[in-house]
Design a protein around this motif. Structure first.
Motif, PDB file in Angstrom:
ATOM      1  N   ARG B  32       0.842  -1.191   0.000  1.00 38.37           N
ATOM      2  CA  ARG B  32       0.000   0.000   0.000  1.00 38.37           C
ATOM      3  C   ARG B  32       0.889   1.257   0.000  1.00 38.37           C
ATOM      4  NH1 ARG B  32      -3.191   2.640   4.595  1.00 38.37           N
ATOM      5  NH2 ARG B  32      -4.857   3.728   3.478  1.00 38.37           N
ATOM      6  N   PRO B  33       0.542   2.259  -0.823  1.00 36.40           N
ATOM      7  CA  PRO B  33       1.373   3.466  -0.892  1.00 36.40           C
ATOM      8  C   PRO B  33       1.628   4.051   0.496  1.00 36.40           C
ATOM      9  CG  PRO B  33      -0.342   3.565  -2.545  1.00 36.40           C
ATOM     10  CD  PRO B  33      -0.590   2.322  -1.739  1.00 36.40           C
ATOM     11  N   ASN B  34       2.840   4.531   0.697  1.00 33.43           N
ATOM     12  CA  ASN B  34       3.238   5.224   1.926  1.00 33.43           C
ATOM     13  C   ASN B  34       3.018   4.417   3.202  1.00 33.43           C
ATOM     14  OD1 ASN B  34       4.144   7.745   0.711  1.00 33.43           O
ATOM     15  ND2 ASN B  34       2.005   7.946   0.076  1.00 33.43           N
ATOM     16  N   SER B  35       3.026   3.090   3.075  1.00 36.02           N
ATOM     17  CA  SER B  35       2.876   2.250   4.270  1.00 36.02           C
ATOM     18  C   SER B  35       4.241   1.795   4.782  1.00 36.02           C
ATOM     19  CB  SER B  35       2.008   1.032   3.955  1.00 36.02           C
ATOM     20  OG  SER B  35       2.645   0.223   2.981  1.00 36.02           O
ATOM     21  N   GLN B  36       5.299   2.043   4.007  1.00 34.12           N
ATOM     22  CA  GLN B  36       6.634   1.655   4.438  1.00 34.12           C
ATOM     23  C   GLN B  36       7.521   2.900   4.522  1.00 34.12           C
ATOM     24  OE1 GLN B  36       5.975  -2.575   2.206  1.00 34.12           O
ATOM     25  NE2 GLN B  36       7.410  -1.158   1.332  1.00 34.12           N
ATOM     26  N   ASP B 144       4.255   8.261  -3.854  1.00 35.36           N
ATOM     27  CA  ASP B 144       4.349   7.117  -2.938  1.00 35.36           C
ATOM     28  C   ASP B 144       5.812   7.002  -2.512  1.00 35.36           C
ATOM     29  OD1 ASP B 144       4.503   4.676  -1.713  1.00 35.36           O
ATOM     30  OD2 ASP B 144       4.007   3.499  -3.490  1.00 35.36           O
TER      31      ASP B 144
END
Ligand SMILES: [Zn+2]
Lengths: 99, 478
Positions: B32-36, B144
């Motif tokens: 998921r975008p910007n989850s890491q 992202d």
């Protein structure tokens, strides 16, 4: 010789994506010149035999971390301060050209 | 006037570490975008980078495998530019003291029969930027940052590449080495391996380099090849017309199959590099370098040479088998189980690789045990099955994921080598096919093949063709 001219300030402003009006250009050119001439005092020291330093703690080297996972931030928190977002993305003005 | 091409390649390789180069966020693809992301890879003020040890030693490994010198004192620098995929407005990269320099990769483009040196100018470690998404017909872009901070190795050649074929061969060989080192998945589709090129042309015999054009956006090896071919023609065309070649960056358009100028407002690249004060310098002891050097796996070229001397393979077969580490390993496993390297090589470069190509998959994905192939080869040798049956059996074994022996038992595929039974059939065929018998006796020996074919058909291919051949000959001549 002038320590920084207006053309250079303009160029740096462009690199920094800043739009400067005429007054600002005038002001910043003056301010930058004064800062740079102050800093340039350092040039008076003879550093011919001094190796360049890239880090303030000259004796410190080889600081690593292990390749171990750490929890990331929660995506909602990540986006909390964003002025604009869409779904889980940050949203920004359109950019089409490459870097 | 005749022109020649001068090409330099710049490869970016994502290293297969678990975490990013300066923080503990995951590098996993497709999440998921910007989850890491975390304060470090989002460039929050006050956050500090700490170098990932694994990324560093992966880099040293690659550098040594590419015959590079390791820098005595390794430091990082800030490359400043403003772009939405770069949250800090600078990329941590390396400028005047890259991790390593002065390497060499040996290439041997198909058909040329010559081994050529391509000098590697530098290999350095940096961080990747975030990913931009441009929704169609909208006036905004999306960012992202999951990819921001993923370790990226930049591998730059000198302008030693003289043709599209050489460029392609360099990339294939480089990728092969990188896969051997197990430092990256080298997946171009995921962007783990990316390639840019500098290309110019000059009249043959001329020393000075022509104006170079930077090519970007070539997302596949095939794209690189097509873009370089197109650009070569375009530049030679311009030169022959006496027109000026402009120094610029051009993007490969894979749909239209052309390169187009990337008009940039920012003419000169002015990154204002300076040392990254948040990272300490790095020094690798010579003893450590030696240790890593000695622990490097056997690389493609060395392996190919060993295959030639140890197994008596042809240079061509050895080259094909060692081009991919998993194929080379598979071959060696098979040879351990069935010590007849030439036969194994024929089957691996033939039937097995044909399956890989037809399905466009890797050896791992094909998932066929070395013992499946060697069981089949043993069955051919002992006459249980024919060569033709073997090919079908291999295919079925791959498709049904079952052991060849089980398939043979289940489907009663045993080859008929029972001489008495075959003699009886031969006599019947000779009685029936009088014309062929006459033809054979009058000297048309190819009538024999027809008669063999009759028996093969009757037995649905299960008769042992060598034995049938022998019996028929004996009957006809006796
Ligand atoms: Zn992070």
């Amino acid at each position: 010789m002038k320590i920084i001219d207006k053309a250079t300030v303009k160029h740096v402003a462009l690199l920094s994506r800043l739009i400067l009006n005429k007054d600002e250009l005038e002001l910043y050119s003056k301010q930058l010149a004064s800062i740079l001439s102050y800093i340039s005092k350092l040039n008076e020291i003879n550093t011919k035999d001094v190796p360049p330093t890239s880090h303030a703690l000259a004796t410190l080297k080889n600081v690593f971390r292990k390749d171990l996972l750490k929890p990331s931030l929660n995506t909602d928190d990540v986006l909390k301060n964003a002025p604009s977002k869409e779904g889980a993305f940050f949203k920004c003005p359109q950019v089409i050209e490459g870097k | 006037m005749k022109y020649e091409t001068v090409i330099g390649l710049e490869v970016h390789l994502q290293l297969a570490t678990q975490t990013k180069v300066f923080c503990g966020c995951s590098t996993k693809f497709g999440q998921r975008p910007n989850s890491q992301t975390c304060p470090v890879c989002l460039g929050f003020p006050g956050s500090l980078p700490v170098l990932n040890e694994e990324a560093f030693y992966f880099s040293i490994k690659v550098a040594l495998a590419l015959n590079c010198q390791i820098q005595n004192l390794i430091k990082f620098d800030r490359k400043n530019y403003y772009y939405p995929d770069l949250p800090k407005n600078f990329q941590i990269s390396q400028y005047d003291m890259p991790l390593s320099y002065n390497g060499v990769v040996y290439i041997a483009p198909q058909g040329s029969g010559e081994r050529k040196r391509v000098r590697v100018k530098r290999v350095h470690l940096e961080e990747d930027a975030g990913k931009l998404v441009h929704p169609e017909r909208e006036n905004y872009s999306l960012v992202d940052f999951n990819r921001s901070g993923v370790p990226l190795l930049e591998i730059v050649t000198e302008p030693d590449i003289a043709s599209t074929e050489e460029a392609y061969d360099y990339l294939v060989r480089l990728k092969s080495i990188l896969k051997y080192l197990k430092v990256s998945d080298c997946d171009m589709e995921k962007g783990s391996l990316r390639c840019d090129a500098n290309i110019s042309v000059r009249p043959i015999g001329e020393e000075a380099l022509g104006t170079k054009v930077e090519l970007k956006n070539m997302n596949t090896f095939k794209g690189v090849r097509l873009a370089l071919e197109y650009e070569t023609k375009r530049q030679i065309g311009l030169a022959q017309e006496g027109e000026k070649i402009i120094q610029e960056t051009r993007l490969w358009d894979s749909e239209k199959q052309i390169t187009t100028s990337m008009r940039s407002k920012e003419e000169a690249q002015d990154y204002r590099y300076f040392p990254e004060p948040d990272l300490v310098p790095f020094v690798v002891d010579n003893a450590v370098i030696e240790k890593i050097k000695n622990s490097l796996p056997e690389l493609p070229e060395a392996k190919a040479n060993r295959f030639i001397s140890e197994f008596g393979l042809s240079e061509y077969d050895a080259g094909v088998l060692t081009s991919q580490i998993d194929i080379a390993d598979y071959f060696e496993e098979c040879v351990k189980l069935y010590p007849n390297p030439k036969t194994v090589a024929n089957w691996v470069t033939g039937d097995i690789m044909a399956q890989l190509n037809a399905r466009n998959i890797t050896m791992d994905e094909l998932d066929v045990l070395p013992s499946s192939l060697t069981e089949i080869l043993k069955m051919i040798e002992s006459g249980v099955i024919s060569g033709k049956m073997a090919k079908e059996l291999l295919l079925e074994s791959i498709e049904t994921k079952s052991r060849p022996e089980d398939i043979v038992k289940k489907k009663d595929l045993f080859q008929i080598s029972d001489t008495a039974k075959l003699e009886k059939m031969a006599k019947a065929v000779l009685k029936r096919e009088k014309k062929s018998v006459r033809d054979y006796k009058s000297g048309k020996t190819n009538a024999l093949a027809f008669l063999v074919g009759q028996i093969m058909r009757q037995t649905k291919g299960k008769a042992n063709p060598a034995i049938v051949n022998e019996i028929l000959k004996k009957e006809l001549e006796g």
